[in-house]
Enzyme design. Structure first.
Site, PDB file in Angstrom:
ATOM      1  N   SER A   1       0.828  -1.213   0.000  1.00 15.57           N
ATOM      2  CA  SER A   1       0.000   0.000   0.000  1.00 15.57           C
ATOM      3  C   SER A   1       0.861   1.261   0.000  1.00 15.57           C
ATOM      4  CB  SER A   1      -0.864  -0.006   1.262  1.00 15.57           C
ATOM      5  OG  SER A   1      -1.358   1.279   1.534  1.00 15.57           O
TER       6      SER A   1
ATOM      7  N   TYR B   1      -2.482   5.561  -3.944  1.00 14.13           N
ATOM      8  CA  TYR B   1      -3.498   6.562  -3.623  1.00 14.13           C
ATOM      9  C   TYR B   1      -2.990   7.854  -4.222  1.00 14.13           C
ATOM     10  CZ  TYR B   1      -5.848   3.960   0.174  1.00 14.13           C
ATOM     11  OH  TYR B   1      -6.567   3.073   0.916  1.00 14.13           O
TER      12      TYR B   1
ATOM     13  N   THR C   1      -6.331   2.797  -6.344  1.00 11.26           N
ATOM     14  CA  THR C   1      -7.534   2.699  -5.503  1.00 11.26           C
ATOM     15  C   THR C   1      -8.387   3.941  -5.691  1.00 11.26           C
ATOM     16  OG1 THR C   1      -6.399   1.306  -3.924  1.00 11.26           O
ATOM     17  CG2 THR C   1      -8.348   2.452  -3.115  1.00 11.26           C
TER      18      THR C   1
ATOM     19  N   ARG D   1     -14.453   5.363  10.509  1.00  8.26           N
ATOM     20  CA  ARG D   1     -14.165   4.131  11.265  1.00  8.26           C
ATOM     21  C   ARG D   1     -14.419   4.423  12.735  1.00  8.26           C
ATOM     22  NH1 ARG D   1      -9.685   2.975   7.593  1.00  8.26           N
ATOM     23  NH2 ARG D   1     -10.662   3.333   5.562  1.00  8.26           N
TER      24      ARG D   1
ATOM     25  N   LYS E   1      -8.873  -0.426  -8.514  1.00  5.82           N
ATOM     26  CA  LYS E   1      -9.395  -1.111  -7.321  1.00  5.82           C
ATOM     27  C   LYS E   1     -10.500  -0.274  -6.679  1.00  5.82           C
ATOM     28  CE  LYS E   1      -7.766  -2.920  -2.861  1.00  5.82           C
ATOM     29  NZ  LYS E   1      -8.376  -2.036  -1.868  1.00  5.82           N
TER      30      LYS E   1
ATOM     31  N   HIS F   1     -13.568  -1.977  -0.468  1.00  3.69           N
ATOM     32  CA  HIS F   1     -12.498  -1.637   0.466  1.00  3.69           C
ATOM     33  C   HIS F   1     -12.695  -2.371   1.797  1.00  3.69           C
ATOM     34  CE1 HIS F   1      -9.299   1.627   0.586  1.00  3.69           C
ATOM     35  NE2 HIS F   1      -9.192   1.139   1.801  1.00  3.69           N
TER      36      HIS F   1
ATOM     37  N   ASP G   1     -12.561  -8.447  -4.204  1.00  5.81           N
ATOM     38  CA  ASP G   1     -12.235  -8.640  -2.786  1.00  5.81           C
ATOM     39  C   ASP G   1     -13.386  -8.178  -1.915  1.00  5.81           C
ATOM     40  OD1 ASP G   1     -12.070  -5.894  -2.060  1.00  5.81           O
ATOM     41  OD2 ASP G   1      -9.904  -5.824  -2.277  1.00  5.81           O
TER      42      ASP G   1
ATOM     43  N   MET H   1     -13.264 -15.083   3.715  1.00  5.53           N
ATOM     44  CA  MET H   1     -12.803 -15.687   4.972  1.00  5.53           C
ATOM     45  C   MET H   1     -12.483 -17.167   4.794  1.00  5.53           C
ATOM     46  SD  MET H   1     -12.596 -13.504   7.529  1.00  5.53           S
ATOM     47  CE  MET H   1     -12.988 -14.248   9.124  1.00  5.53           C
TER      48      MET H   1
HETATM   49  C1  LIG Z   1      -6.359  -2.734   7.986  1.00  2.00           C
HETATM   50  C2  LIG Z   1      -6.649  -2.497   6.552  1.00  2.00           C
HETATM   51  C3  LIG Z   1      -5.955  -1.519   5.862  1.00  2.00           C
HETATM   52  C4  LIG Z   1      -6.216  -1.285   4.509  1.00  2.00           C
HETATM   53  N1  LIG Z   1      -5.470  -0.364   3.829  1.00  2.00           N
HETATM   54  C5  LIG Z   1      -5.666  -0.206   2.488  1.00  2.00           C
HETATM   55  C6  LIG Z   1      -4.833   0.650   1.738  1.00  2.00           C
HETATM   56  O1  LIG Z   1      -3.915   1.276   2.262  1.00  2.00           O
HETATM   57  N2  LIG Z   1      -5.078   0.770   0.405  1.00  2.00           N
HETATM   58  C7  LIG Z   1      -6.084   0.075  -0.220  1.00  2.00           C
HETATM   59  O2  LIG Z   1      -6.273   0.213  -1.439  1.00  2.00           O
HETATM   60  N3  LIG Z   1      -6.879  -0.762   0.473  1.00  2.00           N
HETATM   61  C8  LIG Z   1      -6.688  -0.935   1.796  1.00  2.00           C
HETATM   62  N4  LIG Z   1      -7.471  -1.811   2.494  1.00  2.00           N
HETATM   63  C9  LIG Z   1      -8.498  -2.578   1.781  1.00  2.00           C
HETATM   64  C10 LIG Z   1      -7.927  -3.892   1.271  1.00  2.00           C
HETATM   65  O3  LIG Z   1      -6.995  -3.681   0.240  1.00  2.00           O
HETATM   66  C11 LIG Z   1      -9.029  -4.816   0.727  1.00  2.00           C
HETATM   67  O4  LIG Z   1      -9.776  -4.119  -0.241  1.00  2.00           O
HETATM   68  C12 LIG Z   1      -9.962  -5.308   1.830  1.00  2.00           C
HETATM   69  O5  LIG Z   1      -9.258  -5.589   3.014  1.00  2.00           O
HETATM   70  C13 LIG Z   1     -10.694  -6.560   1.371  1.00  2.00           C
HETATM   71  O6  LIG Z   1     -11.607  -7.006   2.325  1.00  2.00           O
HETATM   72  P1  LIG Z   1     -11.279  -8.169   3.408  1.00  2.00           P
HETATM   73  O7  LIG Z   1     -10.483  -7.521   4.490  1.00  2.00           O
HETATM   74  O8  LIG Z   1     -12.621  -8.591   3.863  1.00  2.00           O
HETATM   75  O9  LIG Z   1     -10.503  -9.243   2.692  1.00  2.00           O
HETATM   76  C14 LIG Z   1      -7.221  -2.043   3.848  1.00  2.00           C
HETATM   77  C15 LIG Z   1      -7.921  -3.021   4.551  1.00  2.00           C
HETATM   78  C16 LIG Z   1      -7.642  -3.268   5.879  1.00  2.00           C
HETATM   79  C17 LIG Z   1      -8.394  -4.360   6.598  1.00  2.00           C
END
Ligand SMILES: Cc1cc2nc3c(=O)[nH]c(=O)nc-3n(C[C@H](O)[C@H](O)[C@H](O)COP(=O)(O)O)c2cc1C
Length: 412
Positions: free
Chosen positions: A136, A160, A186, A195, A276, A300, A331, A335
């Site tokens: 990321s 980003y 993204t 959040r 994304k 996300h 995504d 799980m």
């Molecule tokens: C703790 C955390 C941080 C994340 N940070 C980013 C990020 O920096 N950039 C991004 O495009 N998506 C981010 N995401 C989203 C993930 O890339 C992904 O889309 C998402 O976790 C998918 O869902 P899941 O956690 O149910 O597998 C983040 C998700 C989590 C859980």
């Protein structure tokens, strides 16, 4: 009436299964985790509340994430019987190169705050399993460190777009120079999602020591010892920050980004380009017409717009609309390996796991990520065999019925 007798030693011997005591508690803990949900429970026990909640939580009332996970649980598999499934191949080509599994690691920010091995553990575990790792923009390891941690691995960089364009693109250039072959842009974060767990926990980055966090630390001393005796948190792309995540995101991110910017980024990047965060059929068509290489149906992980469309429900219609022209990835809510098989059956070329990987990381660092990947891989192979298929190509929509509150959904 039963005749009784005194048991003989040779009757008892095969029943006695005293295992050698194991002193590797981490290995034992991970071996005993049979599902991603088990890894989540271990992660929760071992990680400070604020860091765990930052990972586990999502936006507002957390409806998007709950619905996305429920949509996977509401899958009915339709197995085909009497096929020879002695061998099964869980890999195929994604964006021009072979992956050993139909999933990769999603980009996540602040990863070393969850467990200090962070992105390096993720990248090394992904490389060992033959799947891509995504770093990321908000990652806590540099592109160069990630490349070094996973020689021979396939790394993707997530962008980003910041208000400071030059700085964003300088990062992208560094990723290209470090051998990252794919750029994920993204597009679902014009502003930060709400959040609420973070606000309620008073979460800051890096974590602060307050009376409350100290009490929270008492049952989890190892996390703090680990945190305080390793490199301080630094970011792939920015200097230290002390504030909330929402403040940070809103300071950096550019809410004016449009389709024109996407076209411009495309003109700057030499590798594969993936968008994304696509969430409607109309946007899927538009990004496809722009000539990108893949799109990721994603909300996300439910962390941005609450009550957003469920990516898994959108999948069949989006595949019908653009599947012939572009790879459709997905995504949010994955799980288990069965979730991934269901997505592939409905036309996803690839999936990404966010939390499933992070629960493993928090449960046991690099070995925990290995275990998360292993759990999903075993579930994928077993589900494919039970469905009567030998390869991902053989998975078809007929293998899956999406149930909505247990009423079959009309096929489109
Ligand atoms: C703790 C955390 C941080 C994340 N940070 C980013 C990020 O920096 N950039 C991004 O495009 N998506 C981010 N995401 C989203 C993930 O890339 C992904 O889309 C998402 O976790 C998918 O869902 P899941 O956690 O149910 O597998 C983040 C998700 C989590 C859980």
């Amino acid at each position: 009436m039963v005749d009784r007798r005194i048991p003989k030693f040779h009757d008892l011997a095969p029943l006695m299964q005293f295992k050698k005591p194991t002193f590797d508690l981490k290995a034992k803990r991970l071996r005993e985790a049979l599902t991603i949900e088990d890894l989540r429970r271990i992660a929760k026990r071992r990680t400070p509340t604020a860091a765990f909640d930052y990972t586990d939580g999502s936006a507002e009332a957390e409806i998007s994430l709950r619905r996305a996970r429920q949509a996977f649980r509401d899958v009915q598999f339709n197995p085909a019987i009497l096929h020879d499934v002695a061998t099964v191949d869980t890999g195929w080509d994604v964006l021009g190169k072979r992956v050993e599994q139909p999933f990769g690691i999603a980009p996540t920010g602040f990863t070393r705050m969850m467990q200090t091995e962070g992105e390096k553990a993720g990248a090394a575990a992904a490389a060992a399993a033959g799947i891509p790792f995504s770093l990321s923009t908000m990652g806590t390891a540099s592109v160069e460190d990630v490349a070094e941690a996973a020689p021979g691995g396939r790394n993707w960089f997530q962008l980003y777009m910041w208000k400071d364009r030059d700085r964003s693109m300088a990062l992208v250039d560094r990723a290209a120079a470090a051998g990252f072959d794919t750029l994920l842009v993204t597009v679902d974060v014009p502003v930060a999602g709400a959040r609420l767990r973070d606000s309620r926990n008073g979460m800051t980055i890096p974590p602060s020591l307050t009376p409350r966090t100290i009490v929270d630390a008492l049952p989890r001393p190892w996390w703090w010892i680990d945190f305080l005796t390793t490199e301080p948190l630094a970011f792939a792309s920015l200097d230290r920050w002390s504030g909330t995540v929402a403040e940070l995101l809103n300071t950096m991110f550019d809410p004016t980004v449009t389709y024109d910017d996407l076209a411009w980024i495309k003109s700057q990047w030499p590798g594969k380009l993936v968008v994304k965060g696509v969430q409607t059929i109309e946007d899927a068509r538009r990004v496809t017409d722009l000539g990108v290489d893949a799109l990721i149906l994603s909300n996300h992980g439910g962390r941005q717009l609450d009550r957003a469309p469920i990516p898994f429900h959108l999948l069949p219609d989006v595949v019908k609309e653009v599947g012939a022209d572009i790879e459709v990835h997905l995504d949010t809510g994955i799980m288990s390996g069965a979730d991934i098989v269901a997505a592939v059956a409905l036309g996803a070329r690839f999936t990404l796991i966010g939390r499933a990987y992070l629960y493993g990381l928090m449960a046991g660092g690099r070995e925990g990520v290995d275990r998360a990947i292993e759990i999903l891989s075993v579930e994928i192979a077993r589900t494919m065999r039970l469905l009567g298929v030998n390869s991902l190509e053989e998975l078809e929509p007929r293998h899956v019925t999406q149930l909505e509150r247990l009423v079959p959904r009309a096929r489109s």
